[in-house]
Design a protein around this motif. Sequence first.
Motif, mmCIF file in Angstrom:
data_model
loop_
_atom_site.group_PDB
_atom_site.id
_atom_site.type_symbol
_atom_site.label_atom_id
_atom_site.label_comp_id
_atom_site.label_asym_id
_atom_site.label_seq_id
_atom_site.Cartn_x
_atom_site.Cartn_y
_atom_site.Cartn_z
ATOM 1 N N LEU A 59 0.924 -1.265 -0.105
ATOM 2 C CA LEU A 59 0.007 -0.062 0.065
ATOM 3 C C LEU A 59 0.861 1.085 -0.178
ATOM 4 O O LEU A 59 0.636 2.264 -0.659
ATOM 5 C CB LEU A 59 -0.766 -0.055 1.438
ATOM 6 N N ASP A 60 2.160 1.551 0.580
ATOM 7 C CA ASP A 60 2.789 2.409 0.803
ATOM 8 C C ASP A 60 3.281 2.550 -0.549
ATOM 9 O O ASP A 60 3.396 3.878 -0.990
ATOM 10 C CB ASP A 60 3.916 2.216 1.778
ATOM 11 N N GLU A 61 3.781 1.677 -1.445
ATOM 12 C CA GLU A 61 4.164 1.722 -2.604
ATOM 13 C C GLU A 61 3.287 2.315 -3.712
ATOM 14 O O GLU A 61 3.419 3.076 -4.559
ATOM 15 C CB GLU A 61 4.825 0.569 -3.199
ATOM 16 N N ALA A 62 1.962 1.604 -3.557
ATOM 17 C CA ALA A 62 0.817 2.086 -4.313
ATOM 18 C C ALA A 62 0.499 3.525 -4.305
ATOM 19 O O ALA A 62 0.197 4.338 -5.050
ATOM 20 C CB ALA A 62 -0.295 1.127 -4.093
ATOM 21 N N ARG A 63 0.462 3.985 -2.964
ATOM 22 C CA ARG A 63 0.288 5.269 -2.766
ATOM 23 C C ARG A 63 1.125 6.100 -3.216
ATOM 24 O O ARG A 63 0.983 7.538 -3.903
ATOM 25 C CB ARG A 63 0.117 5.702 -1.073
ATOM 26 N N ARG A 64 2.573 5.933 -3.028
ATOM 27 C CA ARG A 64 3.807 6.666 -3.672
ATOM 28 C C ARG A 64 3.537 6.865 -5.111
ATOM 29 O O ARG A 64 3.639 8.038 -5.713
ATOM 30 C CB ARG A 64 4.867 6.291 -3.391
ATOM 31 N N GLN A 65 3.269 5.700 -5.725
ATOM 32 C CA GLN A 65 2.870 5.646 -7.117
ATOM 33 C C GLN A 65 1.699 6.848 -7.671
ATOM 34 O O GLN A 65 1.848 7.591 -8.515
ATOM 35 C CB GLN A 65 2.793 4.311 -7.752
ATOM 36 N N LEU A 66 0.873 6.630 -6.790
ATOM 37 C CA LEU A 66 -0.442 7.319 -7.060
ATOM 38 C C LEU A 66 -0.146 8.710 -6.958
ATOM 39 O O LEU A 66 -0.774 9.512 -7.852
ATOM 40 C CB LEU A 66 -1.647 6.859 -6.045
ATOM 41 N N LEU A 67 0.697 9.154 -6.011
ATOM 42 C CA LEU A 67 0.874 10.510 -5.763
ATOM 43 C C LEU A 67 1.918 11.197 -6.708
ATOM 44 O O LEU A 67 1.961 12.471 -6.949
ATOM 45 C CB LEU A 67 1.299 10.856 -4.402
ATOM 46 N N ALA A 68 2.372 10.535 -7.580
ATOM 47 C CA ALA A 68 3.064 11.080 -8.664
ATOM 48 C C ALA A 68 2.159 11.698 -9.968
ATOM 49 O O ALA A 68 2.868 12.488 -10.583
ATOM 50 C CB ALA A 68 3.864 9.958 -9.365
ATOM 51 N N TYR A 69 0.720 11.460 -9.689
ATOM 52 C CA TYR A 69 -0.070 11.862 -10.869
ATOM 53 C C TYR A 69 -0.444 13.544 -9.697
ATOM 54 O O TYR A 69 -1.042 13.402 -8.649
ATOM 55 C CB TYR A 69 -1.254 11.315 -10.778
ATOM 56 N N PRO A 70 -0.278 14.468 -10.812
ATOM 57 C CA PRO A 70 -0.396 16.082 -10.105
ATOM 58 C C PRO A 70 -1.850 16.277 -9.687
ATOM 59 O O PRO A 70 -2.001 17.092 -8.879
ATOM 60 C CB PRO A 70 0.320 16.750 -11.087
ATOM 61 N N ALA A 71 -2.753 15.553 -10.399
ATOM 62 C CA ALA A 71 -4.180 15.765 -10.026
ATOM 63 C C ALA A 71 -4.593 15.080 -8.833
ATOM 64 O O ALA A 71 -5.913 14.952 -8.832
ATOM 65 C CB ALA A 71 -4.837 15.485 -11.463
ATOM 66 N N VAL A 72 -3.896 14.409 -8.307
ATOM 67 C CA VAL A 72 -4.473 13.456 -7.134
ATOM 68 C C VAL A 72 -3.967 14.059 -5.852
ATOM 69 O O VAL A 72 -2.642 14.548 -5.466
ATOM 70 C CB VAL A 72 -3.714 12.085 -7.148
ATOM 71 N N LYS A 73 -4.936 13.975 -4.868
ATOM 72 C CA LYS A 73 -4.446 14.263 -3.425
ATOM 73 C C LYS A 73 -5.075 13.207 -2.574
ATOM 74 O O LYS A 73 -6.127 12.741 -2.838
ATOM 75 C CB LYS A 73 -5.229 15.733 -3.082
ATOM 76 N N VAL A 74 -4.474 12.923 -1.669
ATOM 77 C CA VAL A 74 -4.637 11.883 -0.482
ATOM 78 C C VAL A 74 -4.633 12.557 0.813
ATOM 79 O O VAL A 74 -3.596 13.311 1.328
ATOM 80 C CB VAL A 74 -3.773 10.714 -0.619
ATOM 81 N N ILE A 75 -5.820 12.392 1.392
ATOM 82 C CA ILE A 75 -5.769 12.982 3.048
ATOM 83 C C ILE A 75 -6.051 11.974 4.049
ATOM 84 O O ILE A 75 -7.034 11.018 3.729
ATOM 85 C CB ILE A 75 -6.908 14.212 2.987
ATOM 86 N N ASP A 76 -5.584 12.029 5.120
ATOM 87 C CA ASP A 76 -5.696 10.899 5.987
ATOM 88 C C ASP A 76 -6.789 11.465 6.848
ATOM 89 O O ASP A 76 -6.798 12.681 7.624
ATOM 90 C CB ASP A 76 -4.527 10.807 7.060
ATOM 91 N N GLY A 77 -7.725 10.697 7.162
ATOM 92 C CA GLY A 77 -8.993 11.203 8.072
ATOM 93 C C GLY A 77 -10.304 10.266 7.823
ATOM 94 O O GLY A 77 -10.236 9.234 6.882
ATOM 95 N N ARG A 78 -11.279 10.821 8.320
ATOM 96 C CA ARG A 78 -12.713 10.221 8.071
ATOM 97 C C ARG A 78 -13.640 10.793 7.540
ATOM 98 O O ARG A 78 -13.964 12.119 8.230
ATOM 99 C CB ARG A 78 -12.876 9.370 9.204
#
Length: 298
Positions: A59-78
């Motif tokens: 999952l860490d690697e998948a998130r890193r690869q996803l965040l290479a796309y500039p139009a993507v944002k990931v936030i930690d929360g609920r």
Amino acid sequence: MQYDVIVFGGSFAGLSAAMYAARGRRKVLVIDAGQPRNRFAEHSRGFFGQDGRSPSDILDEARRQLLAYPAVKVIDGRADRAAVAGNGFEVRMDNGEGFGTTRLVLATGVRDILPDVPGLAEQWGKTVLHCPYCHGYEVADGPLGVLATGPMSLHQAELISDWGDVTLFANGLLSPDADQARALEKRNIRFEPAKVTEVHDNGSGGLAVRLDGDRGASVRALFTAPRNVMASPLAERLGCTFNEGPLGRAIVVDDKQETSVPGVYAAGDAARLMHNIAFAVSGGAMAGVAAHQSLVFG
């Protein structure tokens, strides 16, 4: 802030959906509560190309690869609220922050309700297991147990017997009829009717099972089929339709992973009755592709 696609859940289905939506050059937000279902397991098995890696590393690697796309944002929360708003949806976080989106993907997963046996939770994902396709190969050819949770445990024991010598611990819940007893005998499955009072590490990589009457047994691993519940209330609050399965509910989706609510897609364990990482990733990919195509074609 307005997005094209908001994905609830940053585990295997959610990151897969987000990747495909991002590759469609859409603005994507992933909201992740950080509680993947398989966080208790040290290794992921049977996932093509990743066999033996820890789920968190994948999952860490998948998130890193996803965040290479500039139009993507990931936030930690609920997120605690999602509702139809105009031609899209309004999302509200539990800290009050809000977002708008045109499409939603629910990859919120399920939560396992383990049998109430002392010591069981501590061994969950180690020597207490669920899926033989995920973990059976590593514990094969030793003494194995199945802890009953209901009538389906009879079938689970028959399946698990392909990996080893099985004892079905009925835990006071089962009394096989003549046909069921013959089926167990055909697979050389021992039937133990007594209540299980405790399980604990046996000190040699397996599990000690204590029974009523101060009796015990030792197994290499104990399989069980816990009931599961939705890990998030969002699908219900949005008005999605559910199927009732033998172990819990699943969000109803069509062949493109769209729910009964137009514009809302679902993938992963929350949207199917059979669970593993490969299925979650596949469903997430379809949800991401279908959400993107619906933005193009309406």
